[in-house]
Scaffold this active site. Structure first.
Site, PDB file in Angstrom:
ATOM      1  CB  SER A   1       7.448   8.233  10.062  1.00  0.00           C
ATOM      2  OG  SER A   1       6.256   8.910  10.353  1.00  0.00           O
TER       3      SER A   1
ATOM      4  CG  ASP B   1       2.347   8.338  10.935  1.00  0.00           C
ATOM      5  OD1 ASP B   1       1.747   7.777  11.884  1.00  0.00           O
ATOM      6  OD2 ASP B   1       3.481   8.826  11.064  1.00  0.00           O
TER       7      ASP B   1
HETATM    8 MG    MG Z   1       5.183   8.819  12.203  1.00  0.00          MG
END
Ligand code: MG
Length: 456
Positions: free
Chosen positions: A97, A235
């Site tokens: 992430s 992100d």
């Molecule tokens: Mg993420």
């Protein structure tokens, strides 16, 4: 029992905590859990280690008798989508992430396209730590197929959004996986898209991967200089969204969430799910449209399962992980980007007009050091003392830490950190003074509890 999974799958530094051996084991473990049969879709983000870990994971999966559909580099929500759309038994996404480039991670998906629940994760851990994994015979080894699921995904997302006009959008994908989806999606919707940091690069040279105001300064500058209608950012694995208004100001995440949540409410009683740490501006915006808000523990898995359980129309966290269940149950950054444009289109307003119409409630945060083994008893004592100290408590929620709602509209959240030796306090007041008073009272109570314990 020892744990592998944190709040969002397995995370760690590559070739230290996160080795090809672990991914080989995880592949075989998942295959064992699935009964040594079925199809598993595998996606990855563009990190330098993703291919290495993908090869190991796939070896484990096919040695356990599962067939694998390899999706290549895709945003995390595409894995959730692909599981359902391709009729697979499970999915696996290799990503860390927003973590720095030396990290990677692993997140599993169930057959409904929902992130693995804590119960399913515990099953995996049980099989792994007890070495109950089972490879198959030579003639039962699985097959690997590559499928480009993006045309199907883009088709479905495009169908679920309608814009009355095209917008000029500056898009910052942070060199992450969103770059292969969102520019195309927004162009299909008729927008002019100017991209920055949107070539895949596992070194992530463009910016920090968390879409914070600090990391989005370049985006803000480009919006101002080209006169764009809006800026959007993801992100690293594009399960989250952030927005910048046409004046180059990063939207406060809680306000953006409140706008979208209220926009999704169609009829009286529609339910929106959000987490205990979200601002009351979400409740007020949703209630004004006749909807109601249900709160859950922090974490997108918790939001997804509550959305499903309640038949909610929308679920979202202030982090920018938003779920639109009429499409699927994965937090979806590209879909969220499109939905923000739909919000502008259907209201005919600019993002700054929409944001500025909402009240600003000052929020203060602080953390107090507390050894891990003392967190539980400190929290118990805090609950008992705080309900006495705060005289105007309207409601107490204890699903994730302690959340006190006060009659004057303010609230206080006290939560032990899951990973670090701290207890975190968030205080939101109608005025800065009120927020400060609440924070100081909570800090005072907690310090008294923790210091008293240290002495005794
Ligand atoms: Mg993420």
């Amino acid at each position: 029992m020892r744990r592998l999974f944190g709040t969002s799958g397995i995370r760690g530094v590559v070739n230290e905590d996160l080795t090809p051996e672990l991914f080989l084991d995880m592949g075989l473990t998942l295959a064992t859990q699935l009964g040594n049969s079925g199809i598993v879709v595998v996606g990855k983000d563009p990190r330098t280690s993703s291919e290495m870990l993908e090869s190991a994971l796939i070896s484990g999966l096919i040695s356990g008798g599962c067939d694998v559909i390899r999706l290549g580099v895709v945003p995390t929500p595409v894995v959730g989508f692909a599981v359902r759309s391709l009729g697979a038994s499970a999915g696996a996404m290799i990503t860390a992430s927003h973590n720095p480039p030396e990290y990677n991670g692993l997140k599993f998906w169930d057959s409904k396209g929902m992130a693995y629940s804590p119960a399913l994760e515990e099953e995996v851990e049980e099989l792994y730590f007890r070495r109950r994994t089972k490879p198959v015979a030579w003639d039962e080894i699985g097959k690997v197929e590559e499928v480009d699921v993006l045309p199907r995904y883009l088709e479905e997302i495009t169908r679920s959004v309608s814009l009355k006009k095209g917008y000029t959008v500056v898009l910052d994908c942070g060199n992450g996986a969103g770059a292969i989806v969102t520019p195309h999606l927004l162009r299909r919707l008729g927008c002019k898209v100017i991209t920055i940091n949107s070539q895949l690069d596992g070194h992530f040279p463009g910016r920090g991967l968390e879409p914070t105001p600090e990391n989005l300064q370049e985006l803000c500058g480009v919006i101002r200089s080209v006169g764009a209608d809006i800026g959007l950012a993801h992100d690293g694995d594009a399960d989250r969204i952030a927005a910048v208004d046409e004046r180059g100001r990063v939207a406060e995440p809680d306000k953006l969430l409140a706008l979208m949540a209220a926009h999704q409410v169609r009829k009286k009683g529609d339910t929106v799910v959000t987490t205990v740490d979200a601002s009351n501006v979400v409740d007020e915006s949703v209630k004004a449209k006749g909807g109601k808000v249900v709160r859950t523990k922090v974490g997108d898995v918790n939001v997804a399962s509550e959305v499903k359980k309640r038949g909610a129309i929308f679920g979202g966290e202030p982090s920018g992980a938003w779920i639109f269940p009429h499409v699927h149950l994965a937090p979806d950054g590209p879909l969220a980007a499109a939905k923000i444009l739909e919000l502008l289109s259907s209201t005919g307003k600019t993002l700054s007009e929409l944001l500025d119409a909402l009240p600003t409630y000052p929020t203060l945060r602080e953390r107090i050091a507390c050894p891990n083994e003392k967190k539980t008893s400190a929290m118990k004592k805090f609950e008992a003392l705080a309900t006495k100290e705060f005289r105007d408590v309207a409601d107490v929620l204890t699903i994730d830490g302690i959340r006190l709602s006060l009659r004057d509209g303010g609230w206080l959240l006290v939560r032990p950190s899951g990973t670090e030796p701290y207890i975190r306090i968030t205080a939101e007041g109608r005025t800065p003074k009120r927020a400060e008073e609440m924070l100081n009272s909570a800090v005072g109570i907690l310090k008294k509890i923790i210091e008293h314990k240290a002495r005794s």
